[in-house]
Scaffold this motif. Structure first.
Motif, mmCIF file in Angstrom:
data_model
loop_
_atom_site.group_PDB
_atom_site.id
_atom_site.type_symbol
_atom_site.label_atom_id
_atom_site.label_comp_id
_atom_site.label_asym_id
_atom_site.label_seq_id
_atom_site.Cartn_x
_atom_site.Cartn_y
_atom_site.Cartn_z
ATOM 1 N N ASN A 379 -4.206 -0.955 -2.829
ATOM 2 C CA ASN A 379 -4.391 -2.297 -3.378
ATOM 3 C C ASN A 379 -4.624 -3.319 -2.261
ATOM 4 N N LEU A 381 -5.800 -2.691 0.733
ATOM 5 C CA LEU A 381 -7.128 -2.454 1.312
ATOM 6 C C LEU A 381 -8.212 -3.049 0.413
ATOM 7 N N ASN A 382 -8.004 -2.880 -0.870
ATOM 8 C CA ASN A 382 -8.951 -3.429 -1.837
ATOM 9 C C ASN A 382 -9.048 -4.945 -1.690
ATOM 10 N N TYR A 383 -7.868 -5.539 -1.460
ATOM 11 C CA TYR A 383 -7.801 -6.991 -1.296
ATOM 12 C C TYR A 383 -8.588 -7.403 -0.045
ATOM 13 N N GLN A 385 -10.900 -5.776 1.525
ATOM 14 C CA GLN A 385 -12.340 -5.568 1.337
ATOM 15 C C GLN A 385 -12.939 -6.684 0.503
ATOM 16 N N SER A 386 -12.215 -7.004 -0.545
ATOM 17 C CA SER A 386 -12.713 -8.010 -1.482
ATOM 18 C C SER A 386 -12.859 -9.369 -0.806
ATOM 19 N N LYS A 387 -11.786 -9.711 -0.029
ATOM 20 C CA LYS A 387 -11.812 -11.025 0.620
ATOM 21 C C LYS A 387 -12.875 -11.085 1.715
ATOM 22 N N SER A 389 -15.583 -9.544 1.663
ATOM 23 C CA SER A 389 -16.901 -9.601 1.043
ATOM 24 C C SER A 389 -17.316 -11.034 0.709
ATOM 25 N N VAL A 390 -16.307 -11.905 0.535
ATOM 26 C CA VAL A 390 -16.652 -13.308 0.285
ATOM 27 C C VAL A 390 -16.414 -14.160 1.536
ATOM 28 N N ARG A 437 -2.198 -10.980 -4.162
ATOM 29 C CA ARG A 437 -3.020 -10.235 -5.110
ATOM 30 C C ARG A 437 -2.952 -10.862 -6.509
#
Lengths: 576, 160
Positions: A379, A381-383, A385-387, A389-390, A437
């Motif tokens: 989770n 790592l997902n965060y 990656q997500s952040k 990306s923006v 998150r």
């Protein structure tokens, strides 16, 4: 049949003992009864012998007396003056006649008095029509010849029972008859002197009974008795007016006169049976006493057995501290001590095994803690990656730092314990990550400063917080909040972790609370985390401390860690 | 041009995705966002959505349940599943419900791109096919009177 056998096998020792005792006593009574019968028979035989002897004696006495009286009279007939009286009558003058009569009367009276039995002698001179007697009554009466048969004892009896026996004999020399009368009073007197029974005389020739004084009530028994009198002697028993009589009889040899003895057998039997009753009563008392003794013994044995069995049952149910109290009886004291020793050893062994299991568990827990929860990591790592990306690098940095701090704390497994402050900081890292998150989840911590320094096992708050988030807040739609408080009173320090999530139903709470203290339940998945925390707290601080849970559906769950203050000192001592 | 619905309870996921992904390259003009299953269903009722992308783990109604309910109403609506760690088995099972594709978190943008490409193309293919069928039917209807004429003439001339 089967049932009986079953119950026999099931009977306790004491039931068997009591049964044996009763059987024994019954046997004793039977044997006693048998011996008693033998004794009674023996006594009766003896009695019969005695009675026959007495009766024989009495009847021979009778014969003797009758014979003696008769002999006496016969001797008298040979006497000079008796024979000479006829001459005096024939040849003498009136004076000589009178004188001779007086002399003869005197002689007869003397003669009559010389025998044991009082009797009356009457001389009949039919030729001279004269009567001379030892009794004056007859001597001066007109001459009446007796009509009795010659040479035979004849009974003359009046209705009132008085009367006499008479015997008429013809004189050898000259026409003269001698009559002897024996009054029945003499016989009655003789009977009254006989005391060993109630006597009766029975003349079978005249079919008349002669009774002594005070035996008239037996007259009614004659119908039973008289038909049985046969031969010269014998005995039999009758029952008359509820009394048993032993009757023995014998015939006097010179006349048909029976001497009969009535003996009350009841008297003897009564005294014997009274003795018997006493004996049986004593036996009963003994039986009762021995039963009581058995009962007392049973109590002495049963009580310790029950106590021992209860102790064993308790032990069996898992109360390994179960022991038996000391008892009075030596055998059971030894047994109880053996049991206590065994229980002691078993308890030690079980505790050792449990401790071993716990330490294995502890090791496994450490290993488990050292691994960062992969789901959590993904989770994060997902965060990131997500952040990224923006191009929100601030968030990426913040998350990376928090995650790093989190991992650092988790991997410091060599430290057994930590302070509450450290643990709270770690929880804060965890909650920051969660908050990043999910913005709706927040955390509040209210802990007084003086409590921040107390030492606690590592990782006891984080599992509770994680539980609150995962099972309380995440399943609910609303905004979530974790509140951590710590407070203290005289005895306890309480740390509470509360969430405002979905809570849990009472059954689930009960299930978790029920298994919280169980050491060995590795397969159970429910509440593994909280059980772990509880056990580690107990392991560190002892049984007075621990974890408890309160929860109400839709309102949230509160985890309460209670630590006894005295035990904190102990724990930190043992650690340092 | 198409419309897409993004569903995830962790808001940042779809918020960021909305910003970072070049949606217009895939002829997607409008993006709807829902932070729960219920919200997603209500949007579906009001809007004409062509594609749904949903996370699996969500409170109250999870992604699989959401897809099941969507398929009950709109069986042809393509759905794409986002799966986190340890949800892979669920995702496989989800293919039974008619899930087009599942994508792993953290999200690989290129995979999402190819997946979207494929899905959009298939949607357009469907639309085109529907359109040509419509055209054929129309011309048939248009020419029906002359066809009938010709049939009658042939019958009269005895050519049949």
């Amino acid at each position: 049949m089967l049932k009986e056998k079953f119950s026999k096998e099931n009977a306790s020792i004491f039931q068997k003992l009591a049964l044996g005792l009763v059987l024994m006593f019954v046997l004793i009574i039977l044997i006693f009864w048998w011996i008693y019968r033998l004794n009674v028979d023996e006594i009766q035989r003896e009695l019969q012998k005695n009675k026959l002897g007495e009766v024989r004696f009495m009847s021979s006495q009778l014969s003797n007396q009758f014979e003696q009286v008769l002999m006496n009279a016969l001797t008298l007939s040979e006497d000079q003056s008796v024979r000479g009286y006829t001459y005096a009558l024939t040849y003498g003058n009136d004076f000589a006649k009178y004188k001779a009569k007086l002399e003869l009367m005197e002689k007869l009276a003397l003669n009559s008095a010389s025998t044991a039995w009082n009797n009356t002698i009457i001389l009949y001179y039919p030729d001279e029509k004269a009567t001379v007697s030892s009794d004056r009554e007859f001597s001066f009466q007109p001459f009446v010849m007796s009509k009795d048969p010659l040479d035979k004892w004849t009974l003359h009896m009046n209705k009132d029972g008085t009367g006499y026996y008479s015997h008429l004999t013809k004189g050898h020399r000259g026409p003269m008859y001698i009559e002897i009368r024996i009054s029945l009073e003499v016989l009655q007197k003789m009977m009254s002197e006989y005391t060993s029974g109630t006597p009766m005389l029975y003349d079978s020739h005249f079919k008349t009974a002669i009774r002594g004084a005070g035996s008239s009530q037996l007259a009614e028994a004659d119908a039973q008795v008289i038909p049985q009198i046969r031969n010269d002697s014998g005995f039999f028993e009758i029952k008359f007016q509820d009394q048993n009589y032993f009757i023995s009889y014998m015939k006097a040899s010179i006349l048909d006169l029976y001497f009969i003895d009535y003996h009350l057998t009841n008297q003897l039997q009564q005294s014997i049976s009274r003795n018997n009753t006493l004996f049986v009563l004593a036996l009963m008392a003994m039986l009762l006493l021995s039963l009581l003794y058995t009962l007392a013994l049973r109590n002495q044995i049963q009580q310790p057995i029950i106590r021992l069995r209860k102790a064993i049952d308790r032990f069996d149910r898992g109360d390994f501290s179960s022991r038996v109290d000391e008892t009075q009886t030596l055998e059971f004291r030894i047994l109880g001590r053996s049991f206590n020793r065994m229980a002691e050893n078993t308890q030690t062994l079980i505790e050792q095994v449990l401790l071993g299991e716990l330490s294995v568990k502890e090791a496994r827990l450490k290993q488990y803690q050292a691994q960062i929860n992969p789901h959590f990591l993904y989770n994060c790592l997902n965060y990131i990656q997500s952040k990224s990306s923006v191009k929100d690098y601030e968030s990426v940095t913040a998350m990376t730092l928090e995650l790093a701090a989190y991992c650092r704390y988790i991997h410091r497994i060599e430290d057994m314990d930590t302070t509450l402050g450290e643990e709270l900081r770690f929880v804060n890292h965890y909650m920051s990550i969660i908050h990043m998150r999910k913005k709706s989840i927040t955390c509040e911590i209210h802990v007084p400063k003086q409590l921040l320094s107390i030492r606690i096992p590592r990782m006891i708050l984080q599992p509770l917080v994680e539980n609150g988030v995962k099972h309380g807040i995440e399943p609910s739609m609303g905004p979530g909040k974790i509140t951590i408080r710590a407070e203290q009173d005289q005895e306890f320090i309480r740390i509470t972790v509360a969430d405002n999530g979905v809570g849990m139903p009472a059954e689930r709470l009960a299930l978790i609370s029920e298994h919280m203290d169980e050491l060995t339940r590795p397969e159970e998945q429910i509440g593994t985390g909280v059980r772990n925390v509880n056990q580690r707290i107990k392991l560190t601080y002892g049984k007075r401390s621990g974890l408890s849970i309160q929860s109400s559906l839709y309102e949230g769950t509160t985890y309460i860690i209670t630590i006894h203050k005295e035990d904190i000192a102990d724990a930190s001592d043992s650690v340092s | 041009m198409h419309q897409i619905l993004l569903v995830d309870d962790e808001s940042y996921v779809i918020d960021d995705l909305e910003i970072s992904f070049p949606w217009d390259q895939y002829r997607i003009e409008r993006i709807h966002k829902a932070y729960s299953g219920m919200q997603a269903l209500s949007i579906l009722e009001e809007q004409t959505v062509d594609i749904v992308i949903t996370d699996i783990s969500m409170p109250v109604m999870n992604g699989l349940e959401l897809i099941r309910q969507i398929k009950a109403v709109k069986p042809n609506l393509p759905c794409i599943l986002l799966t986190g760690y340890a949800e892979f088995e669920y995702a496989k099972e989800a293919t039974k419900y008619g899930v087009v594709e599942y994508l792993l978190k953290p999200l690989d943008v290129e995979k999402l791109a190819s997946c979207l490409e494929k899905t959009v193309l298939s949607i357009e293919e469907q639309i085109r096919r529907a359109l040509s069928y419509e055209q054929a039917m129309n011309s048939f209807r248009e020419h029906l009177p002359s066809l009938k004429d010709r049939l009658l003439n042939q019958l009269i001339e005895g050519n049949l």
